[in-house]
Motif scaffolding. Structure first.
Motif, PDB file in Angstrom:
ATOM      1  N   GLY A 215       0.813  -1.206   0.000  1.00 52.21           N
ATOM      2  CA  GLY A 215       0.000   0.000   0.000  1.00 52.21           C
ATOM      3  C   GLY A 215       0.846   1.256   0.000  1.00 52.21           C
ATOM      4  N   THR A 216       0.455   2.234   0.810  1.00 55.22           N
ATOM      5  CA  THR A 216       1.153   3.528   0.817  1.00 55.22           C
ATOM      6  C   THR A 216       2.359   3.534   1.745  1.00 55.22           C
ATOM      7  OG1 THR A 216      -0.335   4.328   2.561  1.00 55.22           O
ATOM      8  CG2 THR A 216      -0.956   4.781   0.263  1.00 55.22           C
ATOM      9  N   LYS A 217       2.613   2.407   2.417  1.00 54.72           N
ATOM     10  CA  LYS A 217       3.779   2.323   3.293  1.00 54.72           C
ATOM     11  C   LYS A 217       4.790   1.354   2.703  1.00 54.72           C
ATOM     12  CE  LYS A 217       1.155   3.170   7.556  1.00 54.72           C
ATOM     13  NZ  LYS A 217       0.803   2.628   8.892  1.00 54.72           N
ATOM     14  N   PRO A 218       6.080   1.662   2.842  1.00 57.83           N
ATOM     15  CA  PRO A 218       7.075   0.721   2.330  1.00 57.83           C
ATOM     16  C   PRO A 218       7.061  -0.566   3.142  1.00 57.83           C
ATOM     17  CG  PRO A 218       8.138   2.465   3.589  1.00 57.83           C
ATOM     18  CD  PRO A 218       6.701   2.853   3.447  1.00 57.83           C
ATOM     19  N   ALA A 219       7.378  -1.673   2.492  1.00 58.99           N
ATOM     20  CA  ALA A 219       7.445  -2.950   3.194  1.00 58.99           C
ATOM     21  C   ALA A 219       8.688  -2.994   4.081  1.00 58.99           C
ATOM     22  CB  ALA A 219       7.478  -4.082   2.177  1.00 58.99           C
ATOM     23  N   ASP A 220       8.668  -3.928   5.028  1.00 58.04           N
ATOM     24  CA  ASP A 220       9.817  -4.090   5.922  1.00 58.04           C
ATOM     25  C   ASP A 220      10.869  -4.974   5.266  1.00 58.04           C
ATOM     26  OD1 ASP A 220       8.641  -2.513   7.867  1.00 58.04           O
ATOM     27  OD2 ASP A 220       7.650  -4.218   8.833  1.00 58.04           O
ATOM     28  N   ILE A 221      11.273  -4.588   4.070  1.00 60.54           N
ATOM     29  CA  ILE A 221      12.301  -5.325   3.335  1.00 60.54           C
ATOM     30  C   ILE A 221      13.582  -4.521   3.363  1.00 60.54           C
ATOM     31  CG2 ILE A 221      12.967  -6.227   1.071  1.00 60.54           C
ATOM     32  CD1 ILE A 221      10.023  -6.734   0.520  1.00 60.54           C
ATOM     33  N   THR A 222      14.678  -5.187   3.686  1.00 57.42           N
ATOM     34  CA  THR A 222      15.968  -4.520   3.827  1.00 57.42           C
ATOM     35  C   THR A 222      16.822  -4.712   2.592  1.00 57.42           C
ATOM     36  OG1 THR A 222      17.081  -6.446   4.796  1.00 57.42           O
ATOM     37  CG2 THR A 222      15.849  -4.991   6.304  1.00 57.42           C
ATOM     38  N   ALA A 223      17.973  -4.054   2.589  1.00 57.27           N
ATOM     39  CA  ALA A 223      18.929  -4.199   1.493  1.00 57.27           C
ATOM     40  C   ALA A 223      19.399  -5.645   1.364  1.00 57.27           C
ATOM     41  CB  ALA A 223      20.120  -3.264   1.725  1.00 57.27           C
ATOM     42  N   VAL A 224      19.532  -6.325   2.495  1.00 53.62           N
ATOM     43  CA  VAL A 224      19.946  -7.738   2.480  1.00 53.62           C
ATOM     44  C   VAL A 224      18.876  -8.590   1.803  1.00 53.62           C
ATOM     45  CG1 VAL A 224      20.485  -9.741   3.912  1.00 53.62           C
ATOM     46  CG2 VAL A 224      21.366  -7.480   4.544  1.00 53.62           C
ATOM     47  N   PHE A 251      17.082   0.729  -0.397  1.00 58.65           N
ATOM     48  CA  PHE A 251      17.479   0.544  -1.795  1.00 58.65           C
ATOM     49  C   PHE A 251      18.845   1.165  -2.046  1.00 58.65           C
ATOM     50  CE2 PHE A 251      17.593   2.071  -6.236  1.00 58.65           C
ATOM     51  CZ  PHE A 251      17.481   0.851  -6.885  1.00 58.65           C
ATOM     52  N   ARG A 252      19.079   2.340  -1.493  1.00 57.70           N
ATOM     53  CA  ARG A 252      20.379   2.985  -1.652  1.00 57.70           C
ATOM     54  C   ARG A 252      21.483   2.174  -0.974  1.00 57.70           C
ATOM     55  NH1 ARG A 252      18.641   9.335  -0.570  1.00 57.70           N
ATOM     56  NH2 ARG A 252      17.932   9.770  -2.716  1.00 57.70           N
ATOM     57  N   SER A 253      21.166   1.570   0.158  1.00 63.62           N
ATOM     58  CA  SER A 253      22.149   0.719   0.836  1.00 63.62           C
ATOM     59  C   SER A 253      22.514  -0.471  -0.031  1.00 63.62           C
ATOM     60  CB  SER A 253      21.597   0.229   2.177  1.00 63.62           C
ATOM     61  OG  SER A 253      21.367   1.307   3.058  1.00 63.62           O
ATOM     62  N   TRP A 254      21.513  -1.020  -0.747  1.00 67.32           N
ATOM     63  CA  TRP A 254      21.789  -2.154  -1.631  1.00 67.32           C
ATOM     64  C   TRP A 254      22.737  -1.747  -2.757  1.00 67.32           C
ATOM     65  CZ3 TRP A 254      19.924  -3.030  -6.824  1.00 67.32           C
ATOM     66  CH2 TRP A 254      20.256  -4.291  -7.324  1.00 67.32           C
ATOM     67  N   LEU A 255      22.568  -0.543  -3.279  1.00 65.68           N
ATOM     68  CA  LEU A 255      23.453  -0.071  -4.343  1.00 65.68           C
ATOM     69  C   LEU A 255      24.905  -0.031  -3.881  1.00 65.68           C
ATOM     70  CD1 LEU A 255      21.354   2.845  -5.907  1.00 65.68           C
ATOM     71  CD2 LEU A 255      21.647   0.519  -6.776  1.00 65.68           C
ATOM     72  N   HIS A 256      25.123   0.222  -2.590  1.00 65.74           N
ATOM     73  CA  HIS A 256      26.480   0.226  -2.053  1.00 65.74           C
ATOM     74  C   HIS A 256      26.983  -1.186  -1.761  1.00 65.74           C
ATOM     75  CE1 HIS A 256      25.385   4.486  -1.193  1.00 65.74           C
ATOM     76  NE2 HIS A 256      26.679   4.685  -1.423  1.00 65.74           N
ATOM     77  N   MET A 257      26.070  -2.130  -1.665  1.00 64.53           N
ATOM     78  CA  MET A 257      26.456  -3.519  -1.382  1.00 64.53           C
ATOM     79  C   MET A 257      26.942  -4.244  -2.631  1.00 64.53           C
ATOM     80  SD  MET A 257      23.342  -4.769   1.117  1.00 64.53           S
ATOM     81  CE  MET A 257      23.825  -6.483   0.922  1.00 64.53           C
ATOM     82  N   ILE A 258      26.429  -3.863  -3.791  1.00 64.81           N
ATOM     83  CA  ILE A 258      26.716  -4.613  -5.016  1.00 64.81           C
ATOM     84  C   ILE A 258      27.864  -3.979  -5.789  1.00 64.81           C
ATOM     85  CG2 ILE A 258      24.336  -5.386  -5.209  1.00 64.81           C
ATOM     86  CD1 ILE A 258      23.888  -3.277  -7.346  1.00 64.81           C
ATOM     87  N   ASP A 259      28.402  -4.742  -6.708  1.00 68.70           N
ATOM     88  CA  ASP A 259      29.450  -4.244  -7.602  1.00 68.70           C
ATOM     89  C   ASP A 259      28.771  -3.665  -8.843  1.00 68.70           C
ATOM     90  OD1 ASP A 259      31.623  -3.711  -9.157  1.00 68.70           O
ATOM     91  OD2 ASP A 259      32.203  -5.818  -9.447  1.00 68.70           O
ATOM     92  N   LEU A 260      28.617  -2.349  -8.888  1.00 65.30           N
ATOM     93  CA  LEU A 260      27.897  -1.716  -9.986  1.00 65.30           C
ATOM     94  C   LEU A 260      28.599  -1.884 -11.330  1.00 65.30           C
ATOM     95  CD1 LEU A 260      26.537   1.581  -8.377  1.00 65.30           C
ATOM     96  CD2 LEU A 260      25.200  -0.315  -9.327  1.00 65.30           C
TER      97      LEU A 260
END
Length: 301
Positions: A215-224, A251-260
């Motif tokens: 819905g209008t709230k983000p899910a409790d899903i993390t970068a991991v 989402f921004r944390s995930w971008l720092h976790m991966i090799d872009l």
């Protein structure tokens, strides 16, 4: 008495002269339009029609307040026709016997043991691939668990929590008991049911698509959780897709976790594509801008 006189005395064969079990088999092969017309013939045929098992249905929708409705597309008609069944006078077990339905939808509020037995018996032999559950009370979770186990024909499951009132932890437990299916769709509508565990469990159990909307709230899903979901889809040998929302900072944390460097980046269209596998990550901000909509798709999609 000669042969002709004997023949003349034989009563004329009519539908009413057929035994009910034979007439029922004939009726079960008719389409919905013909069956509706058949009801007006006489009381005997109408009664047999009521208990004869159908072969094919459209959507069957159960609601405690309205009973059971069947929506069927009719040949030559632009709008589908809806008929309502009186569950107090109809032998539903026979009515749906060995039938097939495009979708079975259940709105489950306060579910008594008697109602649960009625639903189990009514749809015991019905074959359907799509099950939609409008869950309103957590007391119905146990019924959903057992009902799904009794119908291995289900390939697509949708759970709606629009009007849910109850313990959300019980819903989470139910989701983690679900067997393997082709697709799952959970519309949480702000309920904190969509977590890393929910996402990864359903993704591992599905063979095609998973859609989790909060819905209008983000899910409790993390970068991991996002990273693990990407790896599951990316390593799949079949067509896979998963859609969910995630907090913007995760989402921004995930971008720092991966090799872009292993991804091509299309900033204008907001798409990341894995160079080796072709798996894409589509992302877009959603109002309120504290959340991102994420779609991960294998290159087979």
């Amino acid at each position: 008495m000669d042969v002709q006189d004997q023949v003349d005395q034989v009563p004329e064969a009519t539908m009413n002269s057929l035994p009910p079990e034979i007439l029922s088999k004939i009726i079960s092969n008719l389409n919905l339009r013909d069956r509706i017309s058949l009801r007006s013939v006489d009381k005997y045929i109408n009664r047999v029609e009521e208990i004869a098992g159908y072969r094919k249905f459209g959507q069957i929708f159960y609601d405690l307040d309205i009973g059971i409705e069947i929506t069927e597309e009719m040949d030559g008609e632009e709008e589908p026709r809806t008929m309502r069944i009186d569950i107090s006078t109809t032998d539903l077990g026979n009515y749906f016997m060995r039938g097939e339905a495009a979708e079975l939808a259940l709105r489950l509020g306060v579910l008594t043991d008697e109602t649960a037995r009625m639903l189990c018996n009514s749809f015991k032999t019905l074959h359907f691939q799509q099950l939609t559950v409008h869950l309103e009370k957590d007391s119905a979770c146990r019924f959903v668990e057992s009902f799904i186990r009794e119908h291995p024909c289900i390939e697509h499951l949708e759970i709606l929590l629009t009007d849910f009132e109850g313990e959300i932890e019980r819903v989470k437990e139910m989701l983690h008991t679900l067997p393997p299916m082709a697709t799952y769709r959970v519309l949480a509508h702000g309920r904190p049911v969509v977590t890393d565990e929910t996402l990864l469990h359903l993704l591992r159990k599905s063979s095609k698509n998973v859609e989790l909307r909060s819905g209008t709230k983000p899910a409790d899903i993390t970068a991991v959780g996002l990273n693990e979901a990407f790896e599951i889809v990316n390593s799949s040998t079949m067509e896979r897709k998963v859609d969910f929302t995630i907090p913007r900072d995760q989402f921004r944390s995930w971008l720092h976790m991966i090799d872009l460097s292993r991804f091509s980046v299309n900033k204008k269209r907001k798409i990341l594509t894995d160079y080796d596998s072709g798996t894409t990550v589509d992302f877009s901000a959603r109002c309120p801008y504290s959340m991102f909509c994420i779609s991960i798709k294998s290159d087979l999609c």
